[in-house]
Design a protein around this motif. Structure first.
Motif, mmCIF file in Angstrom:
data_model
loop_
_atom_site.group_PDB
_atom_site.id
_atom_site.type_symbol
_atom_site.label_atom_id
_atom_site.label_comp_id
_atom_site.label_asym_id
_atom_site.label_seq_id
_atom_site.Cartn_x
_atom_site.Cartn_y
_atom_site.Cartn_z
ATOM 1 N N ALA A 48 46.205 10.136 48.469
ATOM 2 C CA ALA A 48 47.486 10.831 48.666
ATOM 3 C C ALA A 48 48.187 10.994 47.316
ATOM 4 O O ALA A 48 48.740 12.058 47.016
ATOM 5 N N GLY A 49 48.135 9.956 46.487
ATOM 6 C CA GLY A 49 48.777 10.023 45.173
ATOM 7 C C GLY A 49 48.080 11.002 44.241
ATOM 8 O O GLY A 49 48.731 11.690 43.431
ATOM 9 N N LEU A 50 46.764 11.079 44.337
ATOM 10 C CA LEU A 50 46.020 12.015 43.479
ATOM 11 C C LEU A 50 46.320 13.452 43.878
ATOM 12 O O LEU A 50 46.534 14.321 43.024
ATOM 13 N N VAL A 51 46.316 13.703 45.185
ATOM 14 C CA VAL A 51 46.591 15.057 45.668
ATOM 15 C C VAL A 51 47.993 15.488 45.216
ATOM 16 O O VAL A 51 48.189 16.620 44.770
ATOM 17 N N GLU A 52 48.925 14.562 45.315
ATOM 18 C CA GLU A 52 50.295 14.821 44.863
ATOM 19 C C GLU A 52 50.312 15.267 43.397
ATOM 20 O O GLU A 52 51.175 16.036 42.981
ATOM 21 N N ALA A 96 41.822 17.025 42.385
ATOM 22 C CA ALA A 96 40.865 17.189 43.469
ATOM 23 C C ALA A 96 40.079 15.886 43.644
ATOM 24 O O ALA A 96 39.874 15.143 42.692
ATOM 25 N N VAL A 97 39.658 15.630 44.876
ATOM 26 C CA VAL A 97 38.979 14.375 45.196
ATOM 27 C C VAL A 97 37.515 14.656 45.516
ATOM 28 O O VAL A 97 37.193 15.341 46.484
ATOM 29 N N VAL A 98 36.637 14.128 44.676
ATOM 30 C CA VAL A 98 35.198 14.335 44.834
ATOM 31 C C VAL A 98 34.586 13.077 45.439
ATOM 32 O O VAL A 98 34.961 11.965 45.058
ATOM 33 N N SER A 99 33.662 13.261 46.388
ATOM 34 C CA SER A 99 32.954 12.100 46.909
ATOM 35 C C SER A 99 31.634 12.541 47.505
ATOM 36 O O SER A 99 31.234 13.703 47.345
ATOM 37 N N GLY A 100 30.953 11.630 48.192
ATOM 38 C CA GLY A 100 29.596 11.901 48.631
ATOM 39 C C GLY A 100 29.436 12.168 50.111
ATOM 40 O O GLY A 100 28.311 12.284 50.591
ATOM 41 N N GLY A 101 30.551 12.236 50.848
ATOM 42 C CA GLY A 101 30.462 12.584 52.260
ATOM 43 C C GLY A 101 29.924 11.492 53.165
ATOM 44 O O GLY A 101 29.732 11.708 54.359
ATOM 45 N N ALA A 102 29.691 10.296 52.620
ATOM 46 C CA ALA A 102 29.080 9.225 53.413
ATOM 47 C C ALA A 102 30.105 8.555 54.310
ATOM 48 O O ALA A 102 31.302 8.784 54.192
ATOM 49 N N PHE A 103 29.618 7.668 55.199
ATOM 50 C CA PHE A 103 30.520 6.817 55.977
ATOM 51 C C PHE A 103 31.275 5.896 55.025
ATOM 52 O O PHE A 103 30.887 5.715 53.872
ATOM 53 N N GLY A 104 32.332 5.316 55.511
ATOM 54 C CA GLY A 104 33.055 4.322 54.718
ATOM 55 C C GLY A 104 34.044 4.961 53.767
ATOM 56 O O GLY A 104 34.788 5.869 54.142
ATOM 57 N N HIS A 138 37.638 11.816 51.749
ATOM 58 C CA HIS A 138 37.708 13.226 52.181
ATOM 59 C C HIS A 138 38.807 13.419 53.220
ATOM 60 O O HIS A 138 39.592 14.353 53.138
ATOM 61 N N ARG A 139 38.860 12.500 54.205
ATOM 62 C CA ARG A 139 39.849 12.636 55.280
ATOM 63 C C ARG A 139 41.267 12.575 54.737
ATOM 64 O O ARG A 139 42.128 13.357 55.146
ATOM 65 N N ALA A 140 41.471 11.652 53.799
ATOM 66 C CA ALA A 140 42.827 11.502 53.254
ATOM 67 C C ALA A 140 43.228 12.747 52.472
ATOM 68 O O ALA A 140 44.373 13.191 52.529
ATOM 69 N N ALA A 141 42.270 13.331 51.744
ATOM 70 C CA ALA A 141 42.584 14.540 50.978
ATOM 71 C C ALA A 141 42.926 15.685 51.929
ATOM 72 O O ALA A 141 43.881 16.435 51.706
ATOM 73 N N LEU A 142 42.140 15.804 53.004
ATOM 74 C CA LEU A 142 42.420 16.860 53.987
ATOM 75 C C LEU A 142 43.793 16.648 54.618
ATOM 76 O O LEU A 142 44.564 17.597 54.798
ATOM 77 N N ALA A 143 44.104 15.395 54.913
ATOM 78 C CA ALA A 143 45.378 15.090 55.558
ATOM 79 C C ALA A 143 46.556 15.439 54.657
ATOM 80 O O ALA A 143 47.645 15.742 55.141
ATOM 81 N N SER A 144 46.338 15.376 53.352
ATOM 82 C CA SER A 144 47.420 15.705 52.407
ATOM 83 C C SER A 144 47.353 17.148 51.943
ATOM 84 O O SER A 144 48.011 17.510 50.967
ATOM 85 N N THR A 186 45.322 0.249 40.475
ATOM 86 C CA THR A 186 45.972 -0.135 41.726
ATOM 87 C C THR A 186 46.697 1.041 42.364
ATOM 88 O O THR A 186 47.122 0.947 43.503
ATOM 89 N N ARG A 187 46.830 2.159 41.622
ATOM 90 C CA ARG A 187 47.536 3.322 42.179
ATOM 91 C C ARG A 187 47.106 4.586 41.441
ATOM 92 O O ARG A 187 46.515 4.510 40.358
ATOM 93 N N ALA A 188 47.456 5.724 42.051
ATOM 94 C CA ALA A 188 46.960 7.011 41.567
ATOM 95 C C ALA A 188 47.343 7.266 40.108
ATOM 96 O O ALA A 188 46.539 7.789 39.329
ATOM 97 N N GLN A 189 48.566 6.907 39.742
ATOM 98 C CA GLN A 189 49.029 7.188 38.391
ATOM 99 C C GLN A 189 48.084 6.587 37.351
ATOM 100 O O GLN A 189 47.836 7.171 36.303
#
Lengths: 379, 379
Positions: free
Chosen positions: A144-148, A152-160, A166-172, A287-290
């Motif tokens: 959420a802090g990065l999107v703010e 952009a949030v890159v990842s591998g699409g895996a579980f966990g 990905h979900r958090a980025a979509l939600a924001s 510990t945080r996006a900044q």
């Protein structure tokens, strides 16, 4: 790009398991169409012939392009505008060298975003599939802090952790990129089909594998290098000992990117890999996006100090930059074409070109001009 | 040590708020008895007079010594065998200099252990009073592992992590040292009276303050430097932002000791100070006792590389070492006395002494020999 050329790229994308340096060298030398022709005929070096032997008779390029087209995706190549040239040029620094330390030949992409733009300001958020509620919570918070901050949030699409990112980025309403270890028509894990579909809807699905390719263990490891390369920093949120996330962090390190890890309870096995990373020099505790954004910035500054002859924008004059940027990532251009693309009068193109040539940034090739590439310089 | 000398030390211990460099310099120059006499008469520098003015008429030295004696404790001075000379000589490196960066004049001690021996293999375990169950658990775990490896556990006797550290050491039959910010007859916090009593039973209570002195805010900060000095490494288990534990870690750093911190959930305010420390260069993330011991060892190795002329044991021959070790921490000895104390024939003492003198380790003083001290060398 004409259809013949695009089909050639699609054919080459499947004919050797990526990344394949020998194939990339042939394409750089002969162009995609001739390279594909020579591969088909087996008229290539013994080394490359061994790499393509089992697949050189398979040609489903038209079908592949048709499929990606129907899905609303595209094949992007080094000749395309949204090829993230600069970030992919950082491969080749591992010591000792490893075969996987090489850019992809092409990328199959689903989604509306421009990959080059996205990669210019992205962080990878990765971690164990066996994450804890703590890991999910921290991931959501970080993302959420990065999107703010327009990251952009890159990842591998895996579980966990990957999925949580990905979900958090979509939600924001942020941009998120899932780099897959198989064809982008093969959603994996199957349980993430809907999530990956949503990612392609507002972000990007990216793979160097042509349609239909199934993920395999070694492909996950090969994929990890692209997650790292497309990101200014990799953040490991939770990871067990010897996890895939540590592999991504290792790529991030060798690519000159920032390596971050989130601490957790020392009593949690899901944080043990993070703590192992943090005990090594060069891993930044975040510990945080900044704090992640700071690492991305720091690396950017460092990058200028390193020897990056193909990232010359800062050192060039206005006209030199216009001329330089008119040259495509692959392929050559005439002086007239450069004049047209750059907006610089053709009569004034040769001066800047000559200076760029002296700086080792461009070279003449059969009466035209092209970018000098690290691979070519090495060869 | 005769009673007059011991009373002089006890008097001096109370007459100026420790540490007091001017008082220490006077004692080094004149000896404790003369120094006490001059302080009483006010025949000292203006600087020192200001420091002792309000207390120089108070002489409860006999009563203090009587009290500590009845409790089974003792006053130890730089002339005593269990004075931890080497570890206390590391003060004086802060840049810019601060007044507190100075060894104690004396130490009031309760317990059977030899402080010099204990300090040779000790780790400080410190942290917030407002610790969590996680912090207590990790402390107990770390301490049990340290005791298993014959490491003494030093802390400040406070509520929270300090208390958990002392308790865990006692539970494992380990040696633990509580460094107090007031007289050792003033158990603080009062709720830890029984705990501190148990610490004195199987470990040590240590204070630079004479009996009856109440803890005060600045005394806690002054005390922290001794916690750090008596330990090869300081481990911060849990700490809020701007906590006293970070202050102890700072002393540890400036004394050339190892600084360790235990990570925790980034969502826990009780770990925020640890994470802040870990984001700085030079703090080692630790998750178990073995990693703390590694840091203690590493610092030991580094210490040999630094210029430590007063820690010469490795470089000396057998006879040189015997002669060197026969010299007391303070005061001078004749050749005959050195011969007697060292077991080296008096006729063979002068050769080693001359070599030690050339190395800057000992010096002549009024026909006798004494250790060369950093403070003296500086002056």
């Amino acid at each position: 790009m004409d259809e013949t050329t695009r089909r050639a790229w699609a054919y080459l994308s499947r004919v050797a398991e990526p990344p394949c340096a020998a194939l990339a060298a042939l394409v750089a030398e002969a162009g995609a169409v001739d390279a594909a022709e020579r591969v088909r005929r087996g008229a290539v070096s013994a080394d490359l012939r061994a790499r393509v032997e089992s697949r050189r008779d398979i040609d489903c390029a038209a079908a592949d392009l048709d499929l990606i087209d129907r899905r609303g995706g595209r094949l992007i190549t080094p000749d395309d505008d949204d090829w993230p040239t600069w970030v992919l040029n950082d491969f080749g620094r591992k010591d000792p060298p490893v075969a996987e330390d090489y850019p992809p030949l092409v990328l199959w992409v689903l989604g509306q975003e421009n990959l080059a733009d996205v990669a210019a300001r992205a962080a990878a958020i990765v971690g164990t599939r066996a994450c804890t509620a703590y890991g999910e919570h921290v991931t959501a918070d970080l993302v959420a802090g990065l999107v703010e901050r327009d990251v952009a949030v890159v990842s591998g699409g895996a579980f966990g952790i990957d999925g949580a990112a990905h979900r958090a980025a979509l939600a924001s309403d942020g941009v998120t990129v899932a780099v897959l270890a198989g064809g982008i028509d093969v959603p994996y894990p199957a349980g993430h089909s809907a999530l990956l579909h949503r990612v392609s809807g507002s972000g990007l699905l990216v793979s160097e594998y042509p349609p239909g390719v199934r993920p395999a263990r070694y492909r996950f490891l090969t994929r990890n290098r692209l997650v790292a390369a497309l990101s200014g920093a990799t953040v490991v949120v939770e990871a067990g000992l010897r996890s895939g996330a540590a592999n991504t962090a290792g790529w991030s390190r060798s690519l000159g990117r920032g390596v971050c890890a989130v601490p957790g309870p020392v009593t949690s096995a899901a944080s043990a890999g993070c703590h192992e990373l943090l005990r090594r020099e060069g891993t930044v505790l975040v510990t945080r996006a900044q704090e992640v954004v700071e690492v991305m910035g720091r690396i950017g500054e460092l990058a200028d100090e390193l020897e990056h002859p193909v990232r010359p924008l800062d050192g060039l004059s206005g006209v030199q930059r216009l001329v330089y940027e008119a040259l495509p990532a692959r392929g050559a251009r005439t002086v007239d074409e450069i004049g047209r693309d750059s907006g610089v009068p053709a009569a004034q193109v040769l001066g800047p070109l000559t200076i760029l040539e002296i700086d080792g940034l461009v070279e003449r090739h059969e009466g035209k001009w092209r970018l000098a590439r690290p691979a070519r310089r090495a060869g």
